[in-house]
Design an enzyme around this catalytic site. Structure first.
Site, PDB file in Angstrom:
ATOM      1  N   SER A  68       1.171  -1.530   0.088  1.00  0.00           N
ATOM      2  CA  SER A  68      -0.418  -0.280  -0.331  1.00  0.00           C
ATOM      3  C   SER A  68       1.141   0.857   0.426  1.00  0.00           C
ATOM      4  O   SER A  68       0.565   2.545   0.547  1.00  0.00           O
ATOM      5  CB  SER A  68      -0.619   0.246   1.250  1.00  0.00           C
ATOM      6  OG  SER A  68      -1.502  -1.396   1.132  1.00  0.00           O
ATOM      7  N   HIS A 130       2.011  -4.278  10.271  1.00  0.00           N
ATOM      8  CA  HIS A 130       1.591  -4.384   9.022  1.00  0.00           C
ATOM      9  C   HIS A 130      -0.397  -5.351   9.939  1.00  0.00           C
ATOM     10  O   HIS A 130      -1.050  -5.286   9.477  1.00  0.00           O
ATOM     11  CB  HIS A 130       1.083  -5.261   8.168  1.00  0.00           C
ATOM     12  CG  HIS A 130       2.004  -5.065   7.150  1.00  0.00           C
ATOM     13  ND1 HIS A 130       2.382  -4.320   6.136  1.00  0.00           N
ATOM     14  CD2 HIS A 130       3.173  -5.788   6.220  1.00  0.00           C
ATOM     15  CE1 HIS A 130       2.899  -3.999   5.679  1.00  0.00           C
ATOM     16  NE2 HIS A 130       3.501  -5.419   5.272  1.00  0.00           N
TER      17      HIS A 130
HETATM   18  P1  A3P Z   1       3.349  -2.227  -7.453  1.00  0.00           P
HETATM   19  O1  A3P Z   1       3.552  -2.785  -7.522  1.00  0.00           O
HETATM   20  O2  A3P Z   1       1.850  -1.681  -7.817  1.00  0.00           O
HETATM   21  O3  A3P Z   1       4.418  -0.738  -8.502  1.00  0.00           O
HETATM   22  P2  A3P Z   1       4.482  -1.631  -0.040  1.00  0.00           P
HETATM   23  O4  A3P Z   1       5.342  -1.280  -0.162  1.00  0.00           O
HETATM   24  O5  A3P Z   1       4.058  -1.490   0.502  1.00  0.00           O
HETATM   25  O6  A3P Z   1       5.234  -3.455  -0.278  1.00  0.00           O
HETATM   26  O7  A3P Z   1       4.038  -1.230  -1.506  1.00  0.00           O
HETATM   27  C1  A3P Z   1       4.621  -1.228  -3.265  1.00  0.00           C
HETATM   28  C2  A3P Z   1       4.448  -0.918  -3.929  1.00  0.00           C
HETATM   29  O8  A3P Z   1       4.624   0.534  -3.633  1.00  0.00           O
HETATM   30  C3  A3P Z   1       4.624  -1.471  -5.220  1.00  0.00           C
HETATM   31  O9  A3P Z   1       3.577  -0.971  -6.163  1.00  0.00           O
HETATM   32  C4  A3P Z   1       6.487  -0.952  -4.940  1.00  0.00           C
HETATM   33  O10 A3P Z   1       6.515  -0.009  -6.341  1.00  0.00           O
HETATM   34  C5  A3P Z   1       5.052   0.625  -4.973  1.00  0.00           C
HETATM   35  N1  A3P Z   1       6.061   1.686  -4.346  1.00  0.00           N
HETATM   36  C6  A3P Z   1       7.363   1.313  -3.549  1.00  0.00           C
HETATM   37  N2  A3P Z   1       8.133   2.797  -3.719  1.00  0.00           N
HETATM   38  C7  A3P Z   1       7.636   4.182  -4.847  1.00  0.00           C
HETATM   39  C8  A3P Z   1       7.946   4.627  -4.383  1.00  0.00           C
HETATM   40  N3  A3P Z   1       9.024   5.650  -3.994  1.00  0.00           N
HETATM   41  N4  A3P Z   1       7.254   5.643  -4.993  1.00  0.00           N
HETATM   42  C9  A3P Z   1       5.789   5.310  -5.262  1.00  0.00           C
HETATM   43  N5  A3P Z   1       5.396   4.066  -5.355  1.00  0.00           N
HETATM   44  C10 A3P Z   1       6.959   3.114  -4.236  1.00  0.00           C
END
Ligand code: A3P
Length: 319
Positions: A68, A130
């Site tokens: 998220s 989480h």
């Molecule tokens: P997607 O799989 O849609 O690309 P978390 O950090 O909670 O594990 O979530 C990972 C999701 O956030 C992934 O989404 C990832 O690409 C995205 N994400 C990670 N770093 C980010 C950033 N700096 N800015 C925007 N989205 C990011």
């Protein structure tokens, strides 16, 4: 030397035996605890954290459902809190992943450790989790520490989580199910940290009740206007930007540093893994809003939109 507390271990196993269990679509075991489906793998560390974590008034707790925006929020809060410790061009984020700098209570701090000593962690301590609001350690509820929750449109969260779990070779008890079956379970609330609506509403209602305790963010809002969100986060954390800092462009520097484009290009995030299991690259896939349109059928979308409508109706929470 590590002290092994056998009495509490037995208690844990006894509790585990009383709980309903299911297999997540990816073949990892889930246990149902206080209405939530938790990864069995994380259940013991979550309980250890619940029982033993002692929050300090200066702590900042980052709470999320997986996929998220946790990585993004870790990078932003670390940068905001440490902006007077490290100049931006020397930030540890250039050489460490956000997950190395801001640990999870369940994956890191309480992993294999019943009651680690956290007294000497420099303040403000930032921890991620989480855990649903209802399962957080009591001392987080009771102390003056602050909670920042970030959530994301469930359609994108589902798609992102599916890619993440398929990409990483996490120990599994069964072969993964196809996307239709996985989606069906998601809509039934049977997924890690699910039901998603209860996870979100727990923090949403806590935010409405006490906005100074719980900041509620949305991934989509950060994408839309990062400057105002970074300002809001800094104020909430108790580290507002001074006018001088704003004029120096510090907000833009932090936002730029923590952007998907910037972090995903760093060598430290492009290589390596966590414990030989989770690839660092898997935290940086696309970083876009609306990728669900490429993966879900119109029937799936209709089903989940109806579900969200019924679950979030009257709550004020919208996507
Ligand atoms: P997607 O799989 O849609 O690309 P978390 O950090 O909670 O594990 O979530 C990972 C999701 O956030 C992934 O989404 C990832 O690409 C995205 N994400 C990670 N770093 C980010 C950033 N700096 N800015 C925007 N989205 C990011």
């Amino acid at each position: 030397a590590e002290v092994v507390d056998n009495s509490s271990k037995d208690e844990f196993l006894e509790l585990l035996q009383t709980l309903e269990q299911r297999m997540n679509w990816d073949g990892q075991r889930l246990v149902k605890y206080k209405g939530f489906w938790l990864l069995q793998l994380l259940f013991r560390p979550m309980l250890s954290a619940h029982n033993n974590f002692r929050a300090k008034a200066t702590d900042v707790i980052l709470s999320t459902m997986p996929k998220s925006g946790t990585t993004w929020l870790k990078a932003l809060t670390f940068s905001i809190a440490n902006r007077n410790v490290f100049p931006i061009d020397q930030t540890p984020l250039l050489t460490s992943t956000p997950h190395m700098l801001v640990p999870f209570l369940e994956f890191n701090v309480y992993w294999g450790q019943e009651n680690p000593d956290l007294e000497n962690v420099p303040c403000p301590r930032i921890f991620a989790t989480h855990m649903p609001f209802e399962i957080l350690p009591d001392s987080i509820h009771e102390s003056d520490c602050r909670i920042i929750y970030i959530c994301r449109n469930p359609l994108d969260q589902f798609v992102s989580h599916r890619h993440f779990l398929l990409e990483n070779k996490i120990e599994k008890e069964a072969d993964p199910l196809d996307i239709d079956e996985a989606f069906d379970m998601f809509c039934q609330g049977i997924h890690p940290c699910g039901p998603f609506w209860d996870h979100m509403l727990g923090y949403w209602n806590a935010h409405l009740e006490n906005p100074r305790k719980v900041l509620f963010l949305k991934y989509e809002d950060l994408k839309e206007d990062i400057t105002s969100q970074v300002k809001k986060i800094a104020e909430f954390m108790g580290f507002p930007f001074s006018q001088e800092e704003e004029e120096q462009g510090l907000i833009d520097q932090i936002s730029g540093l923590c952007s998907f484009e910037s972090l995903s290009k760093l060598a430290v995030n492009k290589t390596g893994n966590i414990n030989g299991i989770v690839k660092n690259t898997s935290f940086f896939r696309k970083g876009q809003v609306g990728d669900w349109t490429n993966h879900l059928t119109p029937a799936m979308v209709e089903r989940i939109k109806k579900l969200m409508d019924s679950k979030f109706r009257n709550s004020g929470l919208m996507f």
